[in-house]
Write a protein that holds these residues in place. Sequence first.
Motif, PDB file in Angstrom:
ATOM      1  N   UNK A  49       0.832  -1.214   0.000  1.00 58.54           N
ATOM      2  CA  UNK A  49       0.000   0.000   0.000  1.00 58.54           C
ATOM      3  C   UNK A  49       0.866   1.262   0.000  1.00 58.54           C
ATOM      4  N   UNK A  50       1.938   1.244   0.784  1.00 59.58           N
ATOM      5  CA  UNK A  50       2.844   2.392   0.846  1.00 59.58           C
ATOM      6  C   UNK A  50       3.513   2.629  -0.500  1.00 59.58           C
ATOM      7  N   UNK A  51       3.976   1.549  -1.129  1.00 59.72           N
ATOM      8  CA  UNK A  51       4.635   1.681  -2.429  1.00 59.72           C
ATOM      9  C   UNK A  51       3.650   2.134  -3.506  1.00 59.72           C
ATOM     10  N   UNK A  52       2.423   1.619  -3.461  1.00 57.72           N
ATOM     11  CA  UNK A  52       1.414   2.031  -4.447  1.00 57.72           C
ATOM     12  C   UNK A  52       1.092   3.525  -4.328  1.00 57.72           C
ATOM     13  N   UNK A  53       1.175   4.063  -3.121  1.00 56.10           N
ATOM     14  CA  UNK A  53       0.883   5.488  -2.915  1.00 56.10           C
ATOM     15  C   UNK A  53       2.029   6.387  -3.372  1.00 56.10           C
ATOM     16  N   UNK A  54       3.198   5.806  -3.592  1.00 51.84           N
ATOM     17  CA  UNK A  54       4.365   6.584  -4.000  1.00 51.84           C
ATOM     18  C   UNK A  54       4.344   6.777  -5.515  1.00 51.84           C
ATOM     19  N   UNK A  55       4.321   8.013  -6.013  1.00 54.73           N
ATOM     20  CA  UNK A  55       4.269   8.244  -7.459  1.00 54.73           C
ATOM     21  C   UNK A  55       5.507   7.734  -8.206  1.00 54.73           C
ATOM     22  N   UNK A  56       6.587   7.456  -7.505  1.00 54.61           N
ATOM     23  CA  UNK A  56       7.790   6.937  -8.150  1.00 54.61           C
ATOM     24  C   UNK A  56       7.706   5.432  -8.428  1.00 54.61           C
ATOM     25  N   UNK A  57       6.686   4.772  -7.892  1.00 60.68           N
ATOM     26  CA  UNK A  57       6.535   3.325  -8.068  1.00 60.68           C
ATOM     27  C   UNK A  57       5.880   2.996  -9.401  1.00 60.68           C
ATOM     28  N   UNK A  58       6.191   1.802  -9.906  1.00 57.73           N
ATOM     29  CA  UNK A  58       5.496   1.255 -11.074  1.00 57.73           C
ATOM     30  C   UNK A  58       4.735   0.028 -10.603  1.00 57.73           C
ATOM     31  N   UNK A  59       3.594  -0.218 -11.231  1.00 59.72           N
ATOM     32  CA  UNK A  59       2.780  -1.352 -10.816  1.00 59.72           C
ATOM     33  C   UNK A  59       1.940  -1.834 -11.987  1.00 59.72           C
ATOM     34  N   UNK A  80       9.470  -0.118  -6.628  1.00 55.41           N
ATOM     35  CA  UNK A  80       9.947   1.251  -6.491  1.00 55.41           C
ATOM     36  C   UNK A  80      11.455   1.256  -6.690  1.00 55.41           C
ATOM     37  N   UNK A  81      11.911   1.867  -7.776  1.00 55.49           N
ATOM     38  CA  UNK A  81      13.340   1.893  -8.107  1.00 55.49           C
ATOM     39  C   UNK A  81      14.148   2.758  -7.146  1.00 55.49           C
ATOM     40  N   UNK A  82      13.539   3.788  -6.592  1.00 56.82           N
ATOM     41  CA  UNK A  82      14.261   4.637  -5.635  1.00 56.82           C
ATOM     42  C   UNK A  82      14.550   3.875  -4.347  1.00 56.82           C
ATOM     43  N   UNK A  83      13.588   3.079  -3.903  1.00 58.53           N
ATOM     44  CA  UNK A  83      13.751   2.316  -2.670  1.00 58.53           C
ATOM     45  C   UNK A  83      14.338   0.926  -2.918  1.00 58.53           C
TER      46      UNK A  83
END
Length: 166
Positions: A49-59, A80-83
């Motif tokens: 859920x946290x990663x989905x809320x991050x605009x930098x994530x792909x899904x 998430x490539x940043x994380x």
Amino acid sequence: MPLVGQAWTKWWVGFLLLLLLAGGSLYVSNRFAGALADTSPAGLSQLRDTLLADPASVSGHWLRTLNPLVKDVQGDLVWNSQQQQGVMRIRDLPDPKNGNFYQLWLYDARGASGEPVSGAVLHKGAGREDLYAPIVTDVPVLEPYKFVLKQEKGTGSGQVLLMVQP
């Protein structure tokens, strides 16, 4: 008396510095432990859920192949490539054939080798409940363009079952 006072002051300063160092070390170790420290289903669901809320994530949701083995499979994944972390969610995936396993591969447009990167291995299927699995890579994946779940025997080549293209 001033010498004793100076010794006492030095002792307190040393003690406070030691406390500060210990507290800082604890903070840094907890900070960099990351969200993957909790690999329980609830922890991975929360991380998803946290990663989905991050605009930098792909899904994306799983795209099924024509293989009847995966006709009922549902789920998705997020990366998430940043994380440098992600979670895959899957349901109704049958147990792999004897001696086989499932392996998730990430394809990186910016990868130096051009080879896919392993992200997860599953030795069992998923029933009617969601199965959450962490996606962890040995090398950084900066610009994933495809995620592929294969059934493999350990030879490096396997049968493509599912795919996500974000």
